[in-house]
Design an enzyme around this catalytic site. Structure first.
Site, PDB file in Angstrom:
ATOM      1  N   ASN A 205       0.651  -1.233   0.052  1.00 45.63           N
ATOM      2  CA  ASN A 205      -0.035  -0.041  -0.007  1.00 45.63           C
ATOM      3  C   ASN A 205       1.017   1.177   0.004  1.00 45.63           C
ATOM      4  OD1 ASN A 205       0.794  -0.801   2.820  1.00 45.63           O
ATOM      5  ND2 ASN A 205      -0.895   0.455   3.566  1.00 45.63           N
ATOM      6  N   PRO A 229      10.035  -7.003  -1.052  1.00 46.90           N
ATOM      7  CA  PRO A 229       8.776  -6.202  -1.350  1.00 46.90           C
ATOM      8  C   PRO A 229       7.695  -6.929  -1.456  1.00 46.90           C
ATOM      9  CG  PRO A 229      10.342  -6.128  -3.351  1.00 46.90           C
ATOM     10  CD  PRO A 229      10.997  -6.813  -2.344  1.00 46.90           C
ATOM     11  N   ALA A 230       6.512  -6.305  -1.523  1.00 45.68           N
ATOM     12  CA  ALA A 230       5.077  -6.946  -1.565  1.00 45.68           C
ATOM     13  C   ALA A 230       5.056  -7.611  -3.197  1.00 45.68           C
ATOM     14  CB  ALA A 230       4.000  -6.142  -1.269  1.00 45.68           C
ATOM     15  N   GLU A 231       4.576  -8.664  -3.416  1.00 50.77           N
ATOM     16  CA  GLU A 231       4.654  -9.251  -4.676  1.00 50.77           C
ATOM     17  C   GLU A 231       3.744  -8.478  -5.856  1.00 50.77           C
ATOM     18  OE1 GLU A 231       1.563 -11.383  -1.938  1.00 50.77           O
ATOM     19  OE2 GLU A 231       3.791 -10.895  -1.946  1.00 50.77           O
ATOM     20  N   GLY A 284       2.961  -5.210   8.002  1.00 49.97           N
ATOM     21  CA  GLY A 284       1.935  -5.934   7.354  1.00 49.97           C
ATOM     22  C   GLY A 284       0.751  -6.499   8.137  1.00 49.97           C
ATOM     23  N   THR A 286      -1.164  -8.553  11.253  1.00 50.26           N
ATOM     24  CA  THR A 286      -0.998  -9.197  12.554  1.00 50.26           C
ATOM     25  C   THR A 286      -0.527 -10.579  12.597  1.00 50.26           C
ATOM     26  OG1 THR A 286      -2.081  -7.295  13.778  1.00 50.26           O
ATOM     27  CG2 THR A 286      -1.745  -9.481  14.747  1.00 50.26           C
ATOM     28  N   THR A 287      -1.374 -11.366  11.936  1.00 49.91           N
ATOM     29  CA  THR A 287      -1.210 -12.950  11.647  1.00 49.91           C
ATOM     30  C   THR A 287       0.042 -13.200  11.197  1.00 49.91           C
ATOM     31  OG1 THR A 287      -3.562 -12.935  11.122  1.00 49.91           O
ATOM     32  CG2 THR A 287      -2.072 -14.750  10.407  1.00 49.91           C
ATOM     33  N   THR A 288       0.653 -12.458  10.280  1.00 49.03           N
ATOM     34  CA  THR A 288       1.829 -12.536   9.342  1.00 49.03           C
ATOM     35  C   THR A 288       2.955 -12.181  10.318  1.00 49.03           C
ATOM     36  OG1 THR A 288       1.082 -12.417   7.230  1.00 49.03           O
ATOM     37  CG2 THR A 288       3.399 -12.084   7.711  1.00 49.03           C
ATOM     38  N   GLY A 289       2.767 -11.124  11.072  1.00 46.32           N
ATOM     39  CA  GLY A 289       3.765 -10.542  11.962  1.00 46.32           C
ATOM     40  C   GLY A 289       4.012 -11.704  13.109  1.00 46.32           C
ATOM     41  N   GLU A 306       5.251  -3.300  12.801  1.00 40.18           N
ATOM     42  CA  GLU A 306       4.004  -2.270  12.242  1.00 40.18           C
ATOM     43  C   GLU A 306       3.006  -3.127  11.758  1.00 40.18           C
ATOM     44  OE1 GLU A 306       1.350  -0.742  10.563  1.00 40.18           O
ATOM     45  OE2 GLU A 306       2.953   0.270   9.341  1.00 40.18           O
ATOM     46  N   CYS A 340      -3.038   1.529   6.869  1.00 42.08           N
ATOM     47  CA  CYS A 340      -2.898   0.794   8.097  1.00 42.08           C
ATOM     48  C   CYS A 340      -3.437   1.912   9.536  1.00 42.08           C
ATOM     49  CB  CYS A 340      -1.665   0.202   8.524  1.00 42.08           C
ATOM     50  SG  CYS A 340      -0.395   1.594   8.751  1.00 42.08           S
ATOM     51  N   GLU A 515       9.292   3.654  14.077  1.00 40.21           N
ATOM     52  CA  GLU A 515       9.716   3.911  13.113  1.00 40.21           C
ATOM     53  C   GLU A 515       9.792   5.386  12.653  1.00 40.21           C
ATOM     54  OE1 GLU A 515       9.348   0.024  10.270  1.00 40.21           O
ATOM     55  OE2 GLU A 515       7.888   1.613   9.854  1.00 40.21           O
TER      56      GLU A 515
END
Length: 529
Positions: A205, A229-231, A284, A286-289, A306, A340, A515
């Site tokens: 984003n 980076p994001a795909e 990204g 929370t699940t992936t974090g 974040e 976010c 950050e």
């Protein structure tokens, strides 16, 4: 709990003053691929609106490792979310490429950490200058791969470049301490030293700014980085690599390994578990974090996270309705609701509720224009993919089935499968999905409340806490609410709260660390006594 308060009365935002004079000139046409394969710069397919005439050097498709552009055994397509057309084929890196990038970063770190702060500062400043010189091309790349309206893409490029400028200055302000010990003939010396190689995983984003916010701090501190980076949006990261190279950033200091969604899990695991990596920085879900935190735990790596948010936007009876509506538009519909810190829940006090909803609906109809991001006047581009549209649609349908009223919008837009109408819901209750799941789209649900205590309870009834906003003209209430909201950042009579000078981050399950600001560089430094 450290929280950043942003009061409107504190003065003009730097970003606002920067963009006020921007004039956009969308261009028609596109690039037609030349026959046969060719290494090096990307060959982007025809696209109506802005890729024609871009510098070929910025359109890269290979990975960037150790200062070299390297192809991978496979490629994956990057698509324009507005039309679905393929923009180009990008190197699909795997575990072996990821490990090679980490090795290159580690080898570079052994010399980069010895480079003087002044020289690191100078190189970051050159990188910043090149971003500003190439701002138009960089903005068009963002719009092409993310769908973001071109005016907002220009805004992101300035915001992104400002992080390089800021950390070029902070590089020379890494100070230690002299501590007086109980023994009167002894002193303790505290040094700050770079942690090492940082694995940086960024979202789609803000495909430029989320990189420089992390990388600027890391490079200033003396660290080296491997960026995944994001795909959906690799071209921005690769363009930054080209400019870093032009700026004289040494080989191996900034590395980029793009990969497809299919390879993302194993590539992320490879760089986060590699023993040569000392730091993980991720923006990204929370699940992936949480998954990455497990990877970091095995070797006790430093982490910055974040993660997701569920930002409340509270409007009290004392609020100025016009100001609140303006703030709501800015906070909710920037990047089509795909940020976010977007307001996810609008809590409006009973005495002002009807006036606010009416004015908000009118402002949405007047100011929000759905379209291709390259078209002049567009304020709402496509969502990133159809899965994102399906989530917005699911939240709307769930709310309506439970008694919510559609004030405006409420369905997919006729422009295409990734477009959704800006939507306002009233009569929303707390049992609806949109009040406890992050929508990440152009949906504004309004909940009516009676008392300040009720609003605070609703706002804090979540396991995340990134940002929050509220509007009030009562000084005592402003202090009470600001201190009671369980979030990392608070906008007080203000809908936009991001600035390079201020710390960015959340509490609860919205992340770890901060950050930007003077605190951001500390995430990449170790204390040694």
């Amino acid at each position: 709990m450290a929280t950043c308060f942003w009061l409107r009365s504190c003065g003009a935002r730097r970003l606002g003053s920067t963009f006020r004079g921007c004039r956009l000139h969308p261009r028609a046409g596109g690039l037609v691929p030349a026959p046969g394969p060719a290494p090096g710069p990307a060959q982007l397919r025809g696209y109506a609106g802005g890729l024609a005439g871009l510098s070929a050097a910025l359109l890269r498709t290979d990975s960037f490792v150790g200062g070299r552009w390297l192809p991978a055994a496979a490629t994956f397509p990057v698509q324009d979310p507005a039309s679905g057309a393929a923009l180009g084929m990008v190197a699909d890196c795997g575990v072996s490429e990821a490990r090679a990038a980490v090795r290159a970063a580690y080898e570079a770190f052994c010399s980069w950490r010895e480079v003087s702060a002044k020289e690191r500062s100078s190189l970051l400043r050159k990188w910043y200058n090149l971003m500003i010189q190439n701002k138009d091309d960089l903005a068009r790349i963002i719009t092409a791969e993310s769908g973001k309206p071109l005016k907002e893409a220009h805004g992101e490029i300035f915001y992104s470049a400002f992080f390089l400028e800021w950390f070029s200055e902070e590089a020379r302000r890494v100070y230690g301490d002299i501590i007086y010990t109980p023994a009167k003939d002894k002193r303790a010396l505290v040094l700050k030293q770079p942690v090492g190689v940082a694995a940086v995983i960024t979202p789609w984003n803000f495909p430029s700014a989320m990189i420089t916010r992390k990388v600027g701090a890391a490079v200033a501190a003396g660290c080296t980085v491997v960026v995944k980076p994001a795909e959906d949006t690799p071209f921005s990261a690769l363009a930054l690599a080209e400019l870093a190279s032009q700026a004289g950033i040494p080989p191996g200091v900034y590395n980029v390994i793009p990969c497809s969604r299919k390879n993302a899990k194993e590539v992320g695991e490879a760089i986060c578990t590699d023993p040569l990596v000392s730091k993980i920085s991720f923006t990204g879900s929370t699940t992936t974090g949480k998954i990455l935190l497990h990877h970091a735990a095995n070797s006790v790596k430093r982490v910055s996270m974040e993660l997701g948010g569920l930002a409340p936007f509270i409007v009290f009876d004392s609020a100025n309705v016009d100001q609140a509506v303006a703030g709501a538009l800015a906070s909710k519909f920037r990047n089509t609701g795909q940020t976010c810190v977007c307001s996810n829940r609008f809590l409006v006090q009973r005495g002002i509720h009807d006036a606010f909803v009416k004015a908000f609906a009118e402002a949405m109809e007047k100011n929000l224009h759905v379209g291709n991001g390259f078209e002049e006047g567009t304020t709402q581009g496509p969502l990133i993919n159809e899965k994102a549209v399906e989530k917005v649609e699911k939240h709307v349908n769930d709310a309506v089935s439970k008694g919510a009223t559609i004030v405006t919008g409420g369905k997919r837009h006729h422009l295409g499968k990734n477009f959704f109408e800006p939507t306002l819901l009233s009569n929303v209750t707390q049992d609806m999905l949109c009040t406890h799941e992050e929508t990440f789209g152009p949906l504004a649900p309004v909940i009516k409340f009676d008392t300040e205590e009720e609003a605070i309870a609703i706002a804090n009834a979540t396991d995340v806490g990134l940002a929050g906003y509220f509007y009030s003209q009562d000084p005592a209430q402003i202090w009470r609410v600001a201190e009671q909201l369980e979030v990392g950042m608070v906008g007080i009579n203000e809908g936009l709260i991001s600035s390079v000078e201020c710390p960015f981050g959340g509490v609860k399950q919205s992340g770890l660390g901060r950050e930007g600001s003077k605190y951001g560089i500390d995430e990449y430094l170790e204390l040694k006594k």
